[in-house]
Design an enzyme around this catalytic site. Sequence first.
Site, mmCIF file in Angstrom:
data_model
loop_
_atom_site.group_PDB
_atom_site.id
_atom_site.type_symbol
_atom_site.label_atom_id
_atom_site.label_comp_id
_atom_site.label_asym_id
_atom_site.label_seq_id
_atom_site.Cartn_x
_atom_site.Cartn_y
_atom_site.Cartn_z
ATOM 1 N N ARG A 19 -1.213 -29.332 22.779
ATOM 2 C CA ARG A 19 -0.668 -30.147 21.674
ATOM 3 C C ARG A 19 -0.143 -31.514 22.079
ATOM 4 O O ARG A 19 -0.495 -32.509 21.459
ATOM 5 C CB ARG A 19 0.418 -29.369 20.910
ATOM 6 C CG ARG A 19 -0.059 -28.081 20.245
ATOM 7 C CD ARG A 19 -1.325 -28.252 19.485
ATOM 8 N NE ARG A 19 -1.657 -27.077 18.696
ATOM 9 C CZ ARG A 19 -2.857 -26.842 18.196
ATOM 10 N NH1 ARG A 19 -3.849 -27.687 18.414
ATOM 11 N NH2 ARG A 19 -3.080 -25.769 17.475
ATOM 12 N N ASP A 40 -8.062 -24.906 8.148
ATOM 13 C CA ASP A 40 -6.951 -25.759 7.699
ATOM 14 C C ASP A 40 -7.316 -27.239 7.722
ATOM 15 O O ASP A 40 -7.165 -27.941 6.727
ATOM 16 C CB ASP A 40 -5.709 -25.544 8.589
ATOM 17 C CG ASP A 40 -5.141 -24.143 8.467
ATOM 18 O OD1 ASP A 40 -5.015 -23.659 7.331
ATOM 19 O OD2 ASP A 40 -4.829 -23.531 9.505
ATOM 20 N N SER A 59 -6.975 -16.736 12.894
ATOM 21 C CA SER A 59 -6.785 -18.132 13.231
ATOM 22 C C SER A 59 -6.871 -18.200 14.752
ATOM 23 O O SER A 59 -6.095 -17.566 15.465
ATOM 24 C CB SER A 59 -5.414 -18.602 12.752
ATOM 25 O OG SER A 59 -5.137 -19.849 13.320
ATOM 26 N N ASP A 85 3.318 -25.147 16.067
ATOM 27 C CA ASP A 85 2.509 -26.354 16.253
ATOM 28 C C ASP A 85 2.999 -27.528 15.422
ATOM 29 O O ASP A 85 2.941 -28.669 15.858
ATOM 30 C CB ASP A 85 1.032 -26.035 15.963
ATOM 31 C CG ASP A 85 0.416 -25.214 17.084
ATOM 32 O OD1 ASP A 85 0.866 -25.379 18.237
ATOM 33 O OD2 ASP A 85 -0.497 -24.420 16.817
#
Length: 372
Positions: A92, A13, A173, A121
């Site tokens: 994050r 990504d 992923s 996310d």
Amino acid sequence: MKKVLLAYSGGLDTSCCVTWLKERGFKVICFIADLGQQENLNKIKVRAIKTGASKVYVKDLRQEFVKDFILPTLKADAIYEGKYLLATALGRPLIVKYLVDIAHKEKAKYVAHGCTGKGNDQVRFEGGTKTLDPKLKTIAPVKIWDLKSREEEIDYAKNKRIPIDVTKKKIYSIDKNLWGVSIECGALEDPWAEPPKSAYQWTSAPEDAPSKPEYVEIYFEKGEPKNINGKSYSLINLIKKLNDIGSKHGIGRADSIENRVIGLKSREIYEAPAGTILHLAHKELESMVLDGDTQHNKELIAIKYAKLIYAGRWFIKEKKALDKFINQTQKNITGTIRLKLYKGSCVAVGRKSKYSLYNKKLVTYSSIKGVK
Ligand code: ARG
């Protein structure tokens, strides 16, 4: 030229994001956070430059990650929906903190992330950024471009000569850091299908683990793990060591259908060997030391705390208040827990603490002279 600060991992990504943003007239500065994912960050940096980044920041955030993110979560006993140790969710806010910092330094008005519109996310990135600097604008290319699947992204990357590791066969992923691995997509999207062996990144399958159990003793001081089998380690090394031991014995796998913040259910698998061992040991020690009511209240707080982390609400005031309660409970969480690891299972088989409220004399069913 407009400058954008992109949180870059080198995965599919974010690699496509670099090219996509450049094509739209942005000068792309990449930020790579070292959260102990044990990847060759220099290689990822070179990849970012090759893909067209004008500058790359690499920051080793491991120390801050363990001290300010992992440790409070461990003290809180926070596990989302009883299975997910929150490795990705915890990383994050720390990435966001530095993304915003560097954007300020670079006088960039934009930040970007590579998250989809279907996951958590995006919420963590966008909510975190808004809390720290409401003026910064976030761009989420994956949410607006017309590539509709990971397969289409792979084709896009091939056409644009973007270097990637993913192939249509290796479609997972994966997000890794010191606290664990989160794996999604591909065969895992069928909730009836057992995860293929190859989906797991760190741990041995329990059936392939050694047929001899291993005993491990963990000593905690005020709720913080300090040593393993009498040998003291820095927190980073202690987690690494337990990741190794746990992986060997197939500890810390989770296969879960979880409730995402945006209301979707998803199927994910996780590996968190050290986290699983530490959470278990920490809770065992608490059960020796805390009085029953505090322990029970703490269990309720643990659910709230996990939910808050999961939802990306790390920077809110409620968290600080919960931390006060949790820290207050940790004053006497000092002692040693003895664990037995064997083919995917991890159980406490011994515990001792100078603050123990366990009193054999009082509780015993066998008569002891002088006690009635
Ligand atoms: N469902 C988990 C979370 O929201 C893991 C997300 C993992 N991300 C990934 N790129 N595999 O925290």
